[in-house]
Design an enzyme around this catalytic site. Sequence first.
Site, short mmCIF file in Angstrom:
data_model
loop_
_atom_site.label_atom_id
_atom_site.label_comp_id
_atom_site.label_asym_id
_atom_site.label_seq_id
_atom_site.Cartn_x
_atom_site.Cartn_y
_atom_site.Cartn_z
N GLU A 14 51.71 4.46 -26.29
CA GLU A 14 51.24 2.99 -26.25
C GLU A 14 51.41 2.52 -27.85
O GLU A 14 51.93 1.29 -28.05
CB GLU A 14 49.95 2.63 -25.72
CG GLU A 14 49.74 1.39 -25.32
CD GLU A 14 50.69 0.73 -24.05
OE1 GLU A 14 51.31 1.48 -23.65
OE2 GLU A 14 50.38 -0.51 -24.07
N HIS A 71 58.42 2.27 -26.05
CA HIS A 71 58.32 3.60 -25.45
C HIS A 71 59.50 4.15 -25.24
O HIS A 71 59.73 5.52 -25.87
CB HIS A 71 57.80 3.10 -24.17
CG HIS A 71 56.34 2.80 -23.88
ND1 HIS A 71 55.20 3.56 -24.26
CD2 HIS A 71 55.91 1.94 -23.18
CE1 HIS A 71 54.26 3.01 -23.89
NE2 HIS A 71 54.59 1.76 -23.11
N HIS A 80 58.62 -4.44 -25.52
CA HIS A 80 57.25 -3.10 -25.51
C HIS A 80 57.91 -2.01 -24.67
O HIS A 80 57.72 -0.88 -25.31
CB HIS A 80 56.38 -3.81 -24.16
CG HIS A 80 55.07 -2.93 -24.05
ND1 HIS A 80 53.99 -3.00 -24.83
CD2 HIS A 80 55.18 -1.96 -23.17
CE1 HIS A 80 53.28 -2.09 -24.23
NE2 HIS A 80 53.90 -1.21 -23.29
N GLU A 81 58.80 -2.18 -23.74
CA GLU A 81 59.49 -0.64 -23.04
C GLU A 81 60.48 -0.23 -24.13
O GLU A 81 60.55 1.02 -24.19
CB GLU A 81 59.91 -0.97 -21.86
CG GLU A 81 59.04 -1.76 -20.69
CD GLU A 81 57.91 -0.97 -20.36
OE1 GLU A 81 57.66 0.52 -20.41
OE2 GLU A 81 56.58 -1.49 -20.02
#
Lengths: 501, 501
Positions: B299, B273, B269-270
């Site tokens: 997001e 980003h 997830h990160e």
Amino acid sequence: MDAANDAYGDLEGRFRRIANVQGALAVLHWDSAVNMPSGGAAARADQISTLSLTAHELITAPRMADLLDAAEANAQAGDDPWVQANLAEMRRLWRHASAVPARLVEAMSKAAHESEMVWREARAANDWASLQPRIETLLALVREQAAAKAEAFGLDPYDALLDEYEPGGRAARIDVLFADLETYLPELLGRVLDAQGRRGEARLPAGPFPIAAQRGLCEQLMQALGFDAAHGRLDISHHPFTGGVPDDVRITTRYTEDDFARSLMGTIHETGHALYERGLPMAWRNQPVGNARGMVLHESQSLLMEMQACRSPEFITFAAPLMRAAFAGEGADWQADNLLRLYQRVSPGLIRVDADEVTYPSHVILRYGLERRLVAGDMAVADLPDAWRQGMKRLLGVTVADDADGVMQDVHWPSGAFGYFPTYTLGAIAAAQLFAAAKAANPGLLPAIAKGDFAPLLAWVRTHVHSQGSLGTTDEILTRATGAPLGVAAYKAHLEARYLG
Amino acid sequence: MDAANDAYGDLEGRFRRIANVQGALAVLHWDSAVNMPSGGAAARADQISTLSLTAHELITAPRMADLLDAAEANAQAGDDPWVQANLAEMRRLWRHASAVPARLVEAMSKAAHESEMVWREARAANDWASLQPRIETLLALVREQAAAKAEAFGLDPYDALLDEYEPGGRAARIDVLFADLETYLPELLGRVLDAQGRRGEARLPAGPFPIAAQRGLCEQLMQALGFDAAHGRLDISHHPFTGGVPDDVRITTRYTEDDFARSLMGTIHETGHALYERGLPMAWRNQPVGNARGMVLHESQSLLMEMQACRSPEFITFAAPLMRAAFAGEGADWQADNLLRLYQRVSPGLIRVDADEVTYPSHVILRYGLERRLVAGDMAVADLPDAWRQGMKRLLGVTVADDADGVMQDVHWPSGAFGYFPTYTLGAIAAAQLFAAAKAANPGLLPAIAKGDFAPLLAWVRTHVHSQGSLGTTDEILTRATGAPLGVAAYKAHLEARYLG
């Protein structure tokens, strides 16, 4: 009186803000050395340059001269001495910043950065020819800066540079102290080496020494010395240093698996710096008078721990079992007598940062003499390598094989720091003087260290050095603490007791 | 024309400097979460407050209004669209900053930092009573800020806050999208749980999963996704996040020995980003138009990786052997079919960050409803814990046992971020829309992922999202990339295909 309070109060607010910008810069510098990936360097340089400019603009703001004048005009003889000292420090910092035009600050910063980058490659490649023109460019700017500050302070140019690192430090005073040592040390060294020969060889215990075990031992000793883990960290960097801010002190060390003594004593050295920062007066956090007095007292605090306290037989009594436990050490090499010989070994060498305390001053005296001539314009940069070779031969009897381990070994000149070197040896002298006074005040101090109890030593330096911040000059703080200004008597007595006794 | 260039050029210089201060702030925030000892919190709060004030002063400097007016007056229809968009962003940022007095900015920054520190302790101790007054203080400042911005932008106060995180985002639009999901999702959830029951249980392979092995696997997958270790780091923090600057992106995760899926998907997830930040247009580094468009697209990039790409059967085909190798996994629990069931498991729960993609929107819809009422002044902070319990019961059918796993689970409100939550679910919707378009443009995209090759996916998002920076609104970027503005069609189609198919 109200006007005075207003001006002084306004100044406190402005200096608090400047301190916060400098605190942020300290975190950025620490992160650059400890965490930053290589690809982040350009962005980081921009951030640091922007914050440095911000700090410079804040201290040279147009209102500052009037505020300082007004606060000084309204000062009373009966004012709190901390307030008086704070105002004096504000004036000193303002003079340093406003003496130099912004154009020169920027040119210096750029030239120093470029020269340091070239130095990294040049040292690795033993290539003085590529570094020399960078040092020439940088030195020209340093001399311009020194001339501007000399004018503003009414000082000799070298003293004006020295004053940034050691407020009130003067070459005339250093000349006297160093001349004394220059006569004394070579004769002492001969006697020390004779005595050492009679005492038997120091043997480095066999490694490897796992890095996790070294780190654990470092943390154990930091804690014993009084380092508070709630207010600081230990990390790894290529060049060990102490950074951060007083309530969050970041120290670094480096490890190699074939030697544990280096990381250990390096960590103890930085812990001494960290304890000073952390012990600065709480009531004056973020004010100039709350800062460490200067690099002489700062170095005295690291060397008080590293050289005075932690190369003593009492420390080895305490630490030897911990060392054996950390590395599962067995046999004669791990006994206290061998470890003490190891930690007190004297050996003239090429590299300043590896030098023992008997030969270290000669490394400094060489650099001090050379940088004074450079700043005065009495010597060309091109003549440095030969002068270095001759100096090392004369002062330490060693032959410099190449410039990488000669004139290029230190980052100071390539990064524009002229006037810094003498503080190392002045700090060693101050450390001996302070430790002698602490022991005289508390005869139980060394016996306590033999049990791992540093509280008596820490209490003494907290009271007599750390909590004093910048209340008075280095000599005033030393006189209050030891009864005398900086002098070499205790230092000589210490060397003779330890190495000839 | 010259005057126009001068004004615009001057603005670029000023915004470059602002970006550098914000870059320094990003490092300070990262350090606070990753490295800072507890005793450094007060000093850090002061540093952050000072730099926030500096950035605010730079953007609200007296010359700025004139410079913006002059640059806008001299803009031509034929100017480079990036320059036009940059100028529009400068105006938007200036409006946000100049709407709020410096006093309020400083008070907000300090209150938010202190409240976040209290939250860390309060959450651990399940102690809402100690946090409540901090949130009350902070919310009062947030409402003051919202009112000031509402006035400056001619917007509803909640929209004025939302606009900071999602430029152009409006509650009226969100209400429509969320009302649709609030009807659609409970009915879907029932069908999904039925289908899941028929498919057989997902079994978590037996642990423990050593943290070093988890970290190694995380780094392996980050690299596969396209994370460049020369321009970023992976560290540990209590609340995972992405920080730093585009050329030095700092991501964090957290590990527990009894589960590896959490750290792994959190890291992916990160990484999503981080790839967005790093892929922002190089030519516009440190300019407003070079920033990520907003939190919805941000997001979307994390969820595109975590939910769309890395919970697919193709990803599990690639990753299952790596997981087995990392943890010496053997047997049926480590086969791809079980791991896929594990990664696609749907289960209503208490914790937003642990939620699957079917129940996640309900967590957001709850928070969105509550924070709208808080900002409007229609609800007291003291009533939050009960409202939270009732909402979780109504939306997800779960019982909140304590506030630590209820109203105190997220850092957002304690850190002053009101208006942020809806961007999570809007991002999930955008992710589905973008992934559908990427697959349609390149049918080989998922087969490549099955071989561990993320290059086709990364190339598509680099071109259509990352490199677009803030050139246009979120809807304009989505329309250029997918042919339509933000809508729920692709999201619904994705959920039905994955969970009912």
